[in-house]
Design an enzyme around this catalytic site. Structure first.
Site, PDB file in Angstrom:
ATOM      1  CG  ASP A  55       3.221  11.965  -8.039  1.00 31.23           C
ATOM      2  OD1 ASP A  55       2.536  11.603  -7.059  1.00 31.23           O
ATOM      3  OD2 ASP A  55       3.061  13.059  -8.610  1.00 31.23           O
ATOM      4  CG  ASN A 115       1.531   3.084   4.493  1.00 30.45           C
ATOM      5  OD1 ASN A 115       0.904   3.234   5.545  1.00 30.45           O
ATOM      6  ND2 ASN A 115       2.624   3.785   4.213  1.00 30.45           N
ATOM      7  CE1 TYR A 156      -5.300  10.961   5.472  1.00 30.50           C
ATOM      8  CE2 TYR A 156      -6.528  11.221   7.522  1.00 30.50           C
ATOM      9  CZ  TYR A 156      -5.537  10.599   6.788  1.00 30.50           C
ATOM     10  OH  TYR A 156      -4.789   9.609   7.365  1.00 30.50           O
ATOM     11  CB  THR A 173       4.442   9.035  11.350  1.00 22.65           C
ATOM     12  OG1 THR A 173       3.271   9.852  11.213  1.00 22.65           O
ATOM     13  CG2 THR A 173       4.036   7.602  11.648  1.00 22.65           C
TER      14      THR A 173
END
Length: 260
Positions: free
Chosen positions: A56, A83, A150, A185
């Site tokens: 995690d 990433n 984000y 993705t």
């Protein structure tokens, strides 16, 4: 072009799918020994030839376990790709609907995972004159285009790359950032993922929503980016062929960002 990466070692986070998996595969094709980390290990990652590690990465203990395992298995780290990102906490909501727990979860995964992984890898990176690539997002430049936490975390990640490049460049470590736009993705293609949630909020059918993404985002090329294209840029930047590129943020978005 010969990248001369054979026999190098690398750690890639968020490696189970998408950009991370494509990067693992591209590095393996160059002869790099890779440790690929993700919370959930996919069959594709297991089949890539990388050592797959389940951790995690939103926790300090998870990152520490990964880096300890990588250093033990690889004997040292030449290349690091931070990433991992997005995560379950990213929702298509605005500032007033983003609580403290969401801010913390988004920053833990999108920023602090890179901080912790880089800190652990730096002694080896300095010794080997290594290279780091952080995967940010065009949201760092177009914060109105996505979830506020984000976007802020990705902007902070880009700033971190600049600071690391400046501090450790004299010791031979290069640090660059890659900022993709919309990439093909699961983030967008999974009906239960972020793209599916955006489509539902807009009252649109998911497949139709995906088809109109290039137009909606003003993508000059008329198509979204493929993971392998982002991976190719990452691997180039990791290599000594890009030996005098550092502290840079490379956008790969099909022309979405129109500003200078």
């Amino acid at each position: 072009m010969k990248l001369d990466l054979a026999d190098k070692t690398a750690v890639v986070t968020g490696a189970s799918r998408g950009i991370g998996l494509a990067t693992v595969r591209a590095l393996r094709e160059e002869g790099v020994r890779v440790v690929g980390a993700a919370r959930t290990l996919t069959p594709e990652l297991r089949a890539s030839g990388a050592l797959a590690v389940s951790v995690d990465l939103s926790t300090a203990d998870g990152v520490a376990a990964l880096m300890d395992r990588a250093l033990t298995e690889l004997g040292g780290i030449d290349l690091l790709v931070n990433n991992v990102g997005a995560g379950d906490a990213v929702e298509p909501v605005g500032f007033l609907d983003t609580d403290d727990a969401t801010w913390s979860a988004v920053f833990d995964l999108n920023l602090l995972s890179a901080v912790r992984a880089t800190r652990a890898a730096l002694p080896s990176l300095i010794e080997r004159r290594g290279s780091v690539v952080n995967v940010s997002s065009i949201n760092s430049r177009l914060p109105g285009a996505g979830p506020v936490a984000y976007s802020a975390a990705k902007a902070a990640l880009a700033a971190l790359g600049k600071s690391l490049a400046e501090e450790f460049g004299p010791q031979g470590v290069r640090v660059n950032t890659v900022s993709p736009g919309v990439v093909r993705t699961a983030v967008w293609e999974d009906p239960d993922g972020f793209g599916g949630k955006v489509a539902a909020h807009a009252g649109a059918e998911h497949d139709a929503f995906l088809r109109q993404l290039p137009e909606a985002f003003g993508i000059t090329t008329g198509r979204i980016t493929e993971p392998r294209e982002v991976a190719a840029l990452i691997v180039f930047l990791l290599s000594d062929v890009a030996g005098n590129i550092t502290g840079a943020d490379h956008v790969i978005d099909g022309g979405t960002v129109k500003t200078l």
